[in-house]
Design a protein around this motif. Structure first.
Motif, short mmCIF file in Angstrom:
data_model
loop_
_atom_site.label_atom_id
_atom_site.label_comp_id
_atom_site.label_asym_id
_atom_site.label_seq_id
_atom_site.Cartn_x
_atom_site.Cartn_y
_atom_site.Cartn_z
N TYR A 31 35.95 24.20 44.39
CA TYR A 31 35.59 24.59 43.03
C TYR A 31 36.13 25.98 42.72
O TYR A 31 35.39 26.90 42.39
CB TYR A 31 34.08 24.54 42.85
CG TYR A 31 33.54 23.14 42.97
CD1 TYR A 31 32.92 22.71 44.15
CD2 TYR A 31 33.65 22.23 41.93
CE1 TYR A 31 32.43 21.42 44.26
CE2 TYR A 31 33.16 20.95 42.04
CZ TYR A 31 32.56 20.55 43.21
OH TYR A 31 32.07 19.28 43.32
N SER A 32 37.45 26.14 42.82
CA SER A 32 38.06 27.45 42.63
C SER A 32 38.01 27.92 41.18
O SER A 32 38.17 29.10 40.91
CB SER A 32 39.50 27.45 43.14
OG SER A 32 40.25 26.45 42.50
N ASP A 33 37.76 27.00 40.23
CA ASP A 33 37.68 27.40 38.83
C ASP A 33 36.46 28.27 38.57
O ASP A 33 36.38 28.93 37.53
CB ASP A 33 37.61 26.16 37.93
CG ASP A 33 38.93 25.41 37.89
OD1 ASP A 33 38.93 24.26 37.45
OD2 ASP A 33 39.95 25.99 38.31
N SER A 34 35.50 28.28 39.47
CA SER A 34 34.28 29.06 39.28
C SER A 34 34.39 30.48 39.81
O SER A 34 33.46 31.26 39.67
CB SER A 34 33.11 28.36 39.98
OG SER A 34 33.36 28.28 41.37
N LEU A 89 32.01 34.77 43.34
CA LEU A 89 31.59 34.08 42.14
C LEU A 89 31.15 35.03 41.04
O LEU A 89 30.99 34.61 39.89
CB LEU A 89 30.45 33.11 42.47
CG LEU A 89 30.80 32.01 43.47
CD1 LEU A 89 29.55 31.23 43.84
CD2 LEU A 89 31.86 31.09 42.90
N SER A 90 30.93 36.31 41.39
CA SER A 90 30.47 37.27 40.39
C SER A 90 31.03 38.64 40.72
O SER A 90 31.47 38.90 41.84
CB SER A 90 28.94 37.32 40.37
OG SER A 90 28.45 37.84 41.59
N TYR A 125 35.23 34.43 40.29
CA TYR A 125 35.36 35.59 39.42
C TYR A 125 36.47 36.52 39.91
O TYR A 125 37.24 37.03 39.13
CB TYR A 125 34.03 36.35 39.38
CG TYR A 125 34.08 37.59 38.52
CD1 TYR A 125 34.40 38.84 39.06
CD2 TYR A 125 33.83 37.50 37.15
CE1 TYR A 125 34.48 39.96 38.26
CE2 TYR A 125 33.90 38.63 36.34
CZ TYR A 125 34.23 39.85 36.92
OH TYR A 125 34.30 40.96 36.13
N SER A 184 45.98 28.05 42.35
CA SER A 184 44.79 28.53 43.06
C SER A 184 45.17 29.30 44.31
O SER A 184 44.61 29.09 45.39
CB SER A 184 43.87 27.35 43.43
OG SER A 184 43.42 26.67 42.28
N SER A 226 40.24 36.11 35.83
CA SER A 226 40.48 35.89 34.41
C SER A 226 41.36 36.97 33.79
O SER A 226 42.38 36.68 33.17
CB SER A 226 39.16 35.80 33.66
OG SER A 226 38.41 37.00 33.84
#
Length: 121
Positions: free
Chosen positions: A27-30, A100-101, A32, A77, A54
């Motif tokens: 789930y690399s789209d998640s 992730l954050s 940060y 990715s 992003s």
């Protein structure tokens, strides 16, 4: 769950170059941010460079500024670390990390197994 696999490490003489790659699976789209860390024998782990997934903003350790460049190919990715003008003190195991954050960018949520970089004088 995200799995990270590094490649591109090796041995090089001082002044040489290497390019590390880190492929992300899952789930690399998640994610940060992604980054590179290194740890030499007997030393603490050091954050080398990181990049926002992003916006593409980058941060470098003072010890590698002007010599290393971190980049990413979101379509693939994959994270890269171009290392130029390598020094013996760059010798270490290099790890790719993904978070992730923003608060986890320096601690990493997911880690790769590492790839060894050895620079001889």
């Amino acid at each position: 769950q995200v799995q990270l696999v590094e490649s591109g490490g090796g041995s090089v003489q001082a002044g040489g170059s290497l390019r590390l790659s880190c492929a992300a699976f899952g789930y690399s789209d998640s994610l940060y941010c992604m980054g590179w860390f290194r740890q030499a024998p007997g030393k603490e782990r050091e954050a080398v460079a990181r990049i926002s997934i992003s916006g593409g903003g980058t941060v470098y350790a003072d010890s590698v500024k002007g010599r290393f460049t971190v980049s990413r190919d979101n379509a693939k990715s994959t994270l890269y670390l171009q290392m130029n003008s390598l020094k013996p003190e760059d010798t270490a195991m290099y790890y790719c990390a993904a978070s992730l954050s923003a608060t986890d960018c320096l601690s990493g949520t997911y880690w790769g197994p590492g790839t060894q970089v050895t620079v001889s004088s």
